[in-house]
Design a protein around this motif. Sequence first.
Motif, PDB file in Angstrom:
ATOM      1  N   SER A 171       0.848  -1.189   0.000  1.00 17.12           N
ATOM      2  CA  SER A 171       0.000   0.000   0.000  1.00 17.12           C
ATOM      3  C   SER A 171       0.885   1.240   0.000  1.00 17.12           C
ATOM      4  O   SER A 171       2.092   1.176   0.295  1.00 17.12           O
ATOM      5  N   GLU A 172       0.299   2.375  -0.324  1.00 22.89           N
ATOM      6  CA  GLU A 172       1.064   3.624  -0.310  1.00 22.89           C
ATOM      7  C   GLU A 172       1.593   3.908   1.091  1.00 22.89           C
ATOM      8  O   GLU A 172       2.724   4.375   1.265  1.00 22.89           O
ATOM      9  N   LYS A 176       2.968   2.371  -8.473  1.00 25.44           N
ATOM     10  CA  LYS A 176       1.959   3.339  -8.041  1.00 25.44           C
ATOM     11  C   LYS A 176       2.391   4.741  -8.443  1.00 25.44           C
ATOM     12  O   LYS A 176       3.588   5.007  -8.596  1.00 25.44           O
ATOM     13  N   GLU A 221      -6.027   2.053  -3.449  1.00 24.02           N
ATOM     14  CA  GLU A 221      -6.312   0.934  -2.562  1.00 24.02           C
ATOM     15  C   GLU A 221      -7.077  -0.137  -3.339  1.00 24.02           C
ATOM     16  O   GLU A 221      -8.124   0.138  -3.918  1.00 24.02           O
ATOM     17  N   ASP A 241      -7.778  -4.724   6.127  1.00 21.02           N
ATOM     18  CA  ASP A 241      -8.834  -3.751   5.860  1.00 21.02           C
ATOM     19  C   ASP A 241     -10.166  -4.429   6.163  1.00 21.02           C
ATOM     20  O   ASP A 241     -10.217  -5.615   6.476  1.00 21.02           O
TER      21      ASP A 241
END
Length: 649
Positions: free
Chosen positions: A54-55, A79, A110, A341
């Motif tokens: 993820s970022e 990304k 996401e 998540d």
Amino acid sequence: MAGKNSTPNPPGSFGEWLRQARRSRGLSLRALGAALQVHYVYLSQLERGVERPSEQMVHRLAAFFGHPDPHQLLLLAGKLPGPVREALQRLLQENSGGAQAVLRRLMGGEPAAMSRETVLAAWREEARRQWMFHIHDTVRALQELESYKDGGSDRPGSPDRGPAEQGPAQRVSAAPGLAERGSAAPALAEMEAMVREGQRYFDADEPGKLWRQIARIRHALRQHFGYATFAPLLGQGVAEDDASLIERMERLDEVQNPERPSSWEGLRRVVPAWPADEEQAVGRPAAAPPGLDLAEYRDRTLAGWLGKLIGGALGTPVEGWPAGKIAAEYAEIRGYLRPPDTFNDDTTYELAFLAAMERTGGNPTSIDLGLEWVERIPVACTAEEMALRNLQQGILPPLSAWLNNPYAEWIGAQMRGEVMGFVAPNQPERAAALAWRDARISHLREGMYGEVFNAVMVSLAYARKPLRELIEEALRFVPPRSLFARAVRETMAACEEARAQAHAQPPAQADQAWRQALAAVEDRWVKRYHWVHTLASIPAVIIGLWFGVGPGYYDSTAPRPSPGPDAREAFTRTITITTMCGGDADCTAGQAGAIAGVMLGSQAIGPEWRDPLGDVMESWVWGMERLRLEELVERTCRWGWPARAADKT
């Protein structure tokens, strides 16, 4: 699962940078994982290119290793940096929603959220396509059919022509079934009114309502025209409508499977605790459950939802893995395997259930629930996918569970049963009745029993009863000679034996007694069925609870096992052991986590589990894509408390 077949990272990849940075510090994967508080296997997957970071994770790694340009690392990870992404999004603001969704996905947003936008965009376009190219054409064909019936000698099949000269439209419109119902004009008028309503939804771009209207129109077409059209061609004994068809199917099924019924009357015949009256069973409680105040009810419901979400997030990375593969890859699981998540399709149907409760004032029929699926759920899997396809074609419950559905005894119903327990605290008959109504959309027999059992377990968990007693009482709502009841009882016996033997073993071995219980039932239940089957999955839930919460928790007549786990350890062991049992691990750990959460309360869920999830549930349920947990709990508890007391709060 993908790790063993993945190709190595190309030169200059994010994974290659991470491996070099780690090695330059002399860190093992385990040491780096401990420093970042993520599982070392997840870091290994990042290095091998199996997982995309993820970022947030990219920025954390850049800060940890002192990399001067996190944006460069984002590009290496496939990304786009935030400023670039925002600029491109502004440029495309005028483009269609579908194009924006694809762009965002390509830009590395996401994954769950981006997939949701893509899925919802496709679902919307398909509703519009179905409306434009199917519904209008169908109604127009019926109008022409009626005009043939009333037409003169220049029409095909007019009354002054012999049967051999009549066209197919005249033969159909003159069929005895339709003649007995009289003219088709009233039915056509109803169709036309429904089409006008649907056109308003089309013009307003409300895809959920449009899908619901499509299903309603198609269902009405089946009842008014489908059976009457074909009855003369197929002879006597053909069903007159869906209700008579399902009655015959259920009757035949219960002749062949007398101890495993799916109908209400069949369950009343063989299930000791099954309610006598369906409507009475689902009614909203007139008084609060004894020994439970509203504050505690809300707390335990919050804990149940958290347990469901946490278990699902924990089990997702190893979904479909057998226990042996999990042990070889991870050894012991004690925390999340990757950043979690709240997005999980298992909760999709539970949100739709709450929406149906709100639409119907707390008393949804199976058809109400099925239409809520059509309006809110864009995509599904296995039994739910087959049912959703049927629903969209106007084949409503319970027929939607029977037709073209080879998955009707898989875990899909069991995985969504918790919410019926949440809205029926310590009201097992109500939980069972609501679960039965919901299960009828997509499941039969063992699949249905799994949902009823899950709902009753959650309902009874509010009563602070020992686990063993919860299981025994929940089994009273399941056919005693069903395969499901047998699987649960054999798993309980295996747990008892493994636990008894553990008392004579050193602590390290005793802590692994759950593996002995799993081995005892693995061949008969787990390996015999597909890993998504209800019967392959329920042993993991029982084992996780038995060696997590423990059979004597809340039992005042017997001491807790020594050493007795505290509530937080009990919750952690429940979800981790369930996950390590393998199979459909997100479903089973979610179920076990929800039951343990209600039993133990929110204080049993430590910050290491709760904080990474945040306070918002994500889903692809239309109109419920993002719900704060506080709102979710309020919307749930409204239906489990007496009306006046709940409405005042």
